[in-house]
Design a protein around this motif. Structure first.
Motif, PDB file in Angstrom:
ATOM      1  N   VAL A 158       0.845  -1.192   0.000  1.00  0.00           N
ATOM      2  CA  VAL A 158       0.000   0.000   0.000  1.00  0.00           C
ATOM      3  C   VAL A 158       0.884   1.248   0.000  1.00  0.00           C
ATOM      4  CG1 VAL A 158      -1.801   1.266   1.235  1.00  0.00           C
ATOM      5  CG2 VAL A 158      -1.830  -1.247   1.183  1.00  0.00           C
ATOM      6  N   HIS A 159       0.660   2.111  -0.985  1.00  0.00           N
ATOM      7  CA  HIS A 159       1.466   3.323  -1.149  1.00  0.00           C
ATOM      8  C   HIS A 159       0.801   4.584  -0.612  1.00  0.00           C
ATOM      9  CE1 HIS A 159       4.737   1.770  -3.786  1.00  0.00           C
ATOM     10  NE2 HIS A 159       3.870   0.785  -3.894  1.00  0.00           N
ATOM     11  N   TRP A 160      -0.549   4.583  -0.601  1.00  0.00           N
ATOM     12  CA  TRP A 160      -1.242   5.816  -0.191  1.00  0.00           C
ATOM     13  C   TRP A 160      -2.643   5.461   0.251  1.00  0.00           C
ATOM     14  CZ3 TRP A 160      -2.460  10.448  -3.926  1.00  0.00           C
ATOM     15  CH2 TRP A 160      -2.411  11.659  -3.226  1.00  0.00           C
ATOM     16  N   VAL A 161      -3.092   6.083   1.336  1.00  0.00           N
ATOM     17  CA  VAL A 161      -4.429   5.854   1.881  1.00  0.00           C
ATOM     18  C   VAL A 161      -5.024   7.211   2.272  1.00  0.00           C
ATOM     19  CG1 VAL A 161      -5.771   4.682   3.681  1.00  0.00           C
ATOM     20  CG2 VAL A 161      -3.663   3.636   2.845  1.00  0.00           C
ATOM     21  N   LEU A 162      -6.144   7.562   1.650  1.00  0.00           N
ATOM     22  CA  LEU A 162      -6.836   8.824   1.954  1.00  0.00           C
ATOM     23  C   LEU A 162      -8.327   8.560   2.131  1.00  0.00           C
ATOM     24  CD1 LEU A 162      -5.397  11.188  -0.828  1.00  0.00           C
ATOM     25  CD2 LEU A 162      -4.786  11.220   1.582  1.00  0.00           C
ATOM     26  N   TRP A 163      -8.969   9.297   3.019  1.00  0.00           N
ATOM     27  CA  TRP A 163     -10.426   9.217   3.149  1.00  0.00           C
ATOM     28  C   TRP A 163     -10.957  10.563   3.599  1.00  0.00           C
ATOM     29  CZ3 TRP A 163      -7.132   6.872   6.607  1.00  0.00           C
ATOM     30  CH2 TRP A 163      -7.233   7.262   7.939  1.00  0.00           C
ATOM     31  N   ASN A 164     -12.293  10.667   3.577  1.00  0.00           N
ATOM     32  CA  ASN A 164     -13.013  11.912   3.880  1.00  0.00           C
ATOM     33  C   ASN A 164     -12.596  13.057   2.960  1.00  0.00           C
ATOM     34  OD1 ASN A 164     -14.595  10.655   5.757  1.00  0.00           O
ATOM     35  ND2 ASN A 164     -13.452  11.394   7.530  1.00  0.00           N
ATOM     36  N   ILE A 165     -12.346  12.700   1.703  1.00  0.00           N
ATOM     37  CA  ILE A 165     -12.128  13.702   0.666  1.00  0.00           C
ATOM     38  C   ILE A 165     -13.513  14.267   0.328  1.00  0.00           C
ATOM     39  CG2 ILE A 165     -11.328  14.101  -1.702  1.00  0.00           C
ATOM     40  CD1 ILE A 165      -9.613  11.483  -1.340  1.00  0.00           C
ATOM     41  N   GLU A 166     -13.621  15.573   0.232  1.00  0.00           N
ATOM     42  CA  GLU A 166     -14.908  16.193  -0.086  1.00  0.00           C
ATOM     43  C   GLU A 166     -15.384  15.711  -1.457  1.00  0.00           C
ATOM     44  OE1 GLU A 166     -16.978  18.053   1.692  1.00  0.00           O
ATOM     45  OE2 GLU A 166     -15.623  17.842   3.395  1.00  0.00           O
ATOM     46  N   PRO A 167     -16.663  15.360  -1.589  1.00  0.00           N
ATOM     47  CA  PRO A 167     -17.165  14.861  -2.867  1.00  0.00           C
ATOM     48  C   PRO A 167     -17.153  15.910  -3.987  1.00  0.00           C
ATOM     49  CG  PRO A 167     -18.949  15.039  -1.280  1.00  0.00           C
ATOM     50  CD  PRO A 167     -17.677  15.316  -0.546  1.00  0.00           C
ATOM     51  N   ALA A 168     -17.041  17.180  -3.635  1.00  0.00           N
ATOM     52  CA  ALA A 168     -16.965  18.236  -4.650  1.00  0.00           C
ATOM     53  C   ALA A 168     -15.550  18.361  -5.237  1.00  0.00           C
ATOM     54  CB  ALA A 168     -17.391  19.567  -4.045  1.00  0.00           C
ATOM     55  N   THR A 169     -14.607  17.603  -4.711  1.00  0.00           N
ATOM     56  CA  THR A 169     -13.217  17.668  -5.181  1.00  0.00           C
ATOM     57  C   THR A 169     -13.131  17.229  -6.638  1.00  0.00           C
ATOM     58  OG1 THR A 169     -12.426  17.217  -2.939  1.00  0.00           O
ATOM     59  CG2 THR A 169     -10.869  16.818  -4.741  1.00  0.00           C
ATOM     60  N   LYS A 170     -12.540  18.066  -7.463  1.00  0.00           N
ATOM     61  CA  LYS A 170     -12.381  17.767  -8.890  1.00  0.00           C
ATOM     62  C   LYS A 170     -10.956  17.348  -9.226  1.00  0.00           C
ATOM     63  CE  LYS A 170     -16.574  18.880  -9.955  1.00  0.00           C
ATOM     64  NZ  LYS A 170     -17.517  17.810  -9.780  1.00  0.00           N
ATOM     65  N   GLN A 171     -10.022  17.748  -8.365  1.00  0.00           N
ATOM     66  CA  GLN A 171      -8.630  17.364  -8.607  1.00  0.00           C
ATOM     67  C   GLN A 171      -7.865  17.242  -7.306  1.00  0.00           C
ATOM     68  OE1 GLN A 171      -6.631  20.298 -10.956  1.00  0.00           O
ATOM     69  NE2 GLN A 171      -6.957  21.936  -9.511  1.00  0.00           N
ATOM     70  N   ILE A 172      -6.893  16.368  -7.330  1.00  0.00           N
ATOM     71  CA  ILE A 172      -5.939  16.263  -6.238  1.00  0.00           C
ATOM     72  C   ILE A 172      -4.639  16.783  -6.814  1.00  0.00           C
ATOM     73  CG2 ILE A 172      -4.699  14.691  -4.694  1.00  0.00           C
ATOM     74  CD1 ILE A 172      -7.213  12.918  -4.659  1.00  0.00           C
ATOM     75  N   VAL A 173      -4.175  17.858  -6.263  1.00  0.00           N
ATOM     76  CA  VAL A 173      -2.996  18.549  -6.779  1.00  0.00           C
ATOM     77  C   VAL A 173      -1.740  17.728  -6.505  1.00  0.00           C
ATOM     78  CG1 VAL A 173      -1.638  20.685  -6.586  1.00  0.00           C
ATOM     79  CG2 VAL A 173      -4.132  20.770  -6.439  1.00  0.00           C
ATOM     80  N   GLN A 174      -0.820  17.751  -7.440  1.00  0.00           N
ATOM     81  CA  GLN A 174       0.452  17.039  -7.305  1.00  0.00           C
ATOM     82  C   GLN A 174       1.107  17.369  -5.966  1.00  0.00           C
ATOM     83  OE1 GLN A 174       3.227  17.411 -10.584  1.00  0.00           O
ATOM     84  NE2 GLN A 174       4.942  17.469  -9.175  1.00  0.00           N
ATOM     85  N   GLY A 175       1.490  16.322  -5.238  1.00  0.00           N
ATOM     86  CA  GLY A 175       2.215  16.502  -3.990  1.00  0.00           C
ATOM     87  C   GLY A 175       1.381  17.006  -2.825  1.00  0.00           C
ATOM     88  N   ARG A 176       0.057  17.039  -2.966  1.00  0.00           N
ATOM     89  CA  ARG A 176      -0.787  17.586  -1.903  1.00  0.00           C
ATOM     90  C   ARG A 176      -1.889  16.618  -1.504  1.00  0.00           C
ATOM     91  NH1 ARG A 176      -1.505  23.462  -2.839  1.00  0.00           N
ATOM     92  NH2 ARG A 176      -2.270  23.492  -0.721  1.00  0.00           N
ATOM     93  N   VAL A 177      -2.342  16.751  -0.283  1.00  0.00           N
ATOM     94  CA  VAL A 177      -3.507  16.028   0.222  1.00  0.00           C
ATOM     95  C   VAL A 177      -4.661  17.022   0.182  1.00  0.00           C
ATOM     96  CG1 VAL A 177      -4.517  14.960   2.278  1.00  0.00           C
ATOM     97  CG2 VAL A 177      -2.127  14.520   1.690  1.00  0.00           C
TER      98      VAL A 177
END
Length: 174
Positions: free
Chosen positions: A84-103
């Motif tokens: 496992v390389h990355w685990v994220l949750w509770n990302i807002e559903p309105a999110t359209k992009q995850i910016v490089q190098g950012r949570v």
């Protein structure tokens, strides 16, 4: 077939059509990256050969009923089993992009296989490996401790997944 039988049959067909239409609407979730195509080579900048930063990701067609998103990146080709390389949750559903190098703002970051709360890029011991980014649209936000693992996230998501999308990248050292 009598009048009642026809009505029941039409009602059944209409119910089936509505159910299939709702499933199709919920299943449209999309995940992509401007840095690499699906099944394409992940650029080395996002690996241990480069700056080991997370790639930019684009999210589209999140179901209207979604209350949060979760993202997992893993390598099923690792010698000791899925890494496992990355685990994220509770990302807002309105999110359209995850910016490089950012949570994404407000998202929780769990523990990866290196036992770190961060992104860990591709770094296969040998050969080319596959890296899956899996995005989940969830019916609710998750109440998990911040040191949760992929396994704990998987358990918390059971019965809450509205839709999922997958982006595959491959990587081998130079």
């Amino acid at each position: 077939m009598g009048g009642l039988g026809k009505i029941i049959r039409w009602f059944f067909l209409l119910t089936l059509f509505v159910a299939v239409s709702v499933q199709a609407e919920e299943a449209r979730l999309k995940l992509s990256s401007p840095a690499f195509k699906h099944a394409g080579k992940i650029p080395s900048v996002y690996s241990c050969d480069g700056s080991d930063t997370s790639p930019p990701l684009a999210i589209a067609d999140v179901p209207k009923k979604a209350k949060s998103l979760a993202l997992v990146m893993d390598d099923p080709d690792a010698p000791a089993g899925t890494w496992v390389h990355w685990v994220l949750w509770n990302i807002e559903p309105a999110t359209k992009q995850i910016v490089q190098g950012r949570v994404p703002h407000g998202a929780e970051q769990g523990v990866n296989s290196w036992r770190r709360k961060s992104y860990g890029g591709p770094c296969p011991p040998s050969g080319q490996h596959r890296y899956y980014f899996r995005l989940y649209a969830l019916s609710e936000r998750l109440d998990l401790p911040s040191n949760s693992t992929r396994l704990e996230l998987d358990r918390a998501m059971r019965g809450k997944i509205l839709a999922q999308a997958e982006l595959l990248g491959v990587f081998a050292h130079r």
